[in-house]
Design an enzyme around this catalytic site. Sequence first.
Site, PDB file in Angstrom:
ATOM      1  N   LYS A 151       0.844  -1.202   0.000  1.00 43.62           N
ATOM      2  CA  LYS A 151       0.000   0.000   0.000  1.00 43.62           C
ATOM      3  C   LYS A 151       0.879   1.252   0.000  1.00 43.62           C
ATOM      4  O   LYS A 151       0.640   2.196  -0.753  1.00 43.62           O
ATOM      5  CB  LYS A 151      -0.942  -0.023   1.217  1.00 43.62           C
ATOM      6  CG  LYS A 151      -2.036  -1.077   1.093  1.00 43.62           C
ATOM      7  CD  LYS A 151      -2.844  -1.266   2.372  1.00 43.62           C
ATOM      8  CE  LYS A 151      -3.843  -2.407   2.196  1.00 43.62           C
ATOM      9  NZ  LYS A 151      -4.665  -2.693   3.387  1.00 43.62           N
ATOM     10  N   ASP A 167     -10.840   2.791   4.256  1.00 46.63           N
ATOM     11  CA  ASP A 167     -11.116   1.350   4.161  1.00 46.63           C
ATOM     12  C   ASP A 167     -12.623   1.097   4.055  1.00 46.63           C
ATOM     13  O   ASP A 167     -13.038  -0.018   3.714  1.00 46.63           O
ATOM     14  CB  ASP A 167     -10.598   0.611   5.410  1.00 46.63           C
ATOM     15  CG  ASP A 167      -9.289  -0.124   5.141  1.00 46.63           C
ATOM     16  OD1 ASP A 167      -9.026  -0.463   3.973  1.00 46.63           O
ATOM     17  OD2 ASP A 167      -8.552  -0.360   6.116  1.00 46.63           O
ATOM     18  N   GLN A 198      -4.431  -1.830   9.604  1.00 46.75           N
ATOM     19  CA  GLN A 198      -4.415  -3.153   8.969  1.00 46.75           C
ATOM     20  C   GLN A 198      -4.993  -4.197   9.924  1.00 46.75           C
ATOM     21  O   GLN A 198      -4.610  -4.272  11.092  1.00 46.75           O
ATOM     22  CB  GLN A 198      -2.977  -3.515   8.557  1.00 46.75           C
ATOM     23  CG  GLN A 198      -2.859  -4.753   7.692  1.00 46.75           C
ATOM     24  CD  GLN A 198      -3.535  -4.609   6.315  1.00 46.75           C
ATOM     25  OE1 GLN A 198      -3.597  -3.530   5.750  1.00 46.75           O
ATOM     26  NE2 GLN A 198      -4.041  -5.699   5.788  1.00 46.75           N
TER      27      GLN A 198
HETATM   28  N1  GUN Z   1      -7.128  -7.054   6.214  1.00 45.11           N
HETATM   29  C1  GUN Z   1      -7.565  -7.762   5.156  1.00 45.11           C
HETATM   30  N2  GUN Z   1      -8.030  -6.936   4.208  1.00 45.11           N
HETATM   31  C2  GUN Z   1      -7.887  -5.692   4.670  1.00 45.11           C
HETATM   32  C3  GUN Z   1      -8.189  -4.407   4.128  1.00 45.11           C
HETATM   33  O1  GUN Z   1      -8.703  -4.224   3.018  1.00 45.11           O
HETATM   34  N3  GUN Z   1      -7.882  -3.351   4.938  1.00 45.11           N
HETATM   35  C4  GUN Z   1      -7.346  -3.504   6.158  1.00 45.11           C
HETATM   36  N4  GUN Z   1      -7.104  -2.410   6.883  1.00 45.11           N
HETATM   37  N5  GUN Z   1      -7.059  -4.673   6.685  1.00 45.11           N
HETATM   38  C5  GUN Z   1      -7.334  -5.760   5.941  1.00 45.11           C
END
Ligand code: GUN
Length: 292
Positions: free
Chosen positions: A52, A119, A96
Amino acid sequence: MMVLDGKIASAAVKQELLEQTQMITQSGNRAPHLVAILVGTNGASETYVASKVKNCEEIGFQSTLVRFENTVAESILLDSIHAFNNDPNVDGILVQLPLPKHISEQKIIEAIDPSKDVDGFHPSSAGKLVQGLPSFIPATPFGIMLMLEYFDIPTKGKHAVVIGRSNIVGRPMSILLSSNIPRGNCTVTICHSHTPNLKEICLQADILIAALGKPEFVKADMVKDGAVVIDVGITRVDDPTAKKGFRIKGDVAYAEVAPKTSAITPVPGGVGLMTIAGLLKNTLQAYKMRIG
Ligand code: GUN
């Protein structure tokens, strides 16, 4: 059979975002800024967050990676989120997941200012999505919609079957596909661990979305000839012959399923890359709402 290549589709989205960011910074404004918070040292989470941050750099966004030990107190994490909520130079905040057991994921998700919730996990974002109001769409379902758009996959009037009902993927995916929007207007069935006759339902799918997190769960005898298959799974499976000691497996048994489909996403190189494209698009949207 068409391979829905996430590299190609995400590159197109990123190019558009790069151009928009260049216009923003050339006119003297600051770049969009994403803050990513990572707790602990989960290998998969490390990889996702690193990707990211790297993608932010590639398109000219500012990014900040904040790391906490696995043992961090929930209150410290909440304080950090509140500080970023109040920082006018931060547009998007993501924490995350998963988090260690002693931390309430729900509390953390709800601590993020909805205007920075890139998100799309905050109940306010989820509620807006359900009601068809403008909102941040969770990155993976958003990325899948972008992919359907890029490869011009027809959806209107189709039967979409979604396996998995998570707040992150399955549930928002089912809402998007059934909404009256471009690449929506499907009739949607959501399947989960208590669904009897799963195979029979999957066989009715024109569009099958596998988002249950079980490697190679979807077999050829569950897929209708000519279906579009979207594989959301990214599971690390031990493999001593692989360089890293593991291999990434999707939720679909690709080798046997692909020949039956009209289009299918590979793993890796499919939905995962689109998830990042969705996140970046949300971050630019958050920036525009902030800066105007
Ligand atoms: N864990 C699995 N997928 C995601 C996501 O799209 N965003 C975040 N923050 N954590 C995740």
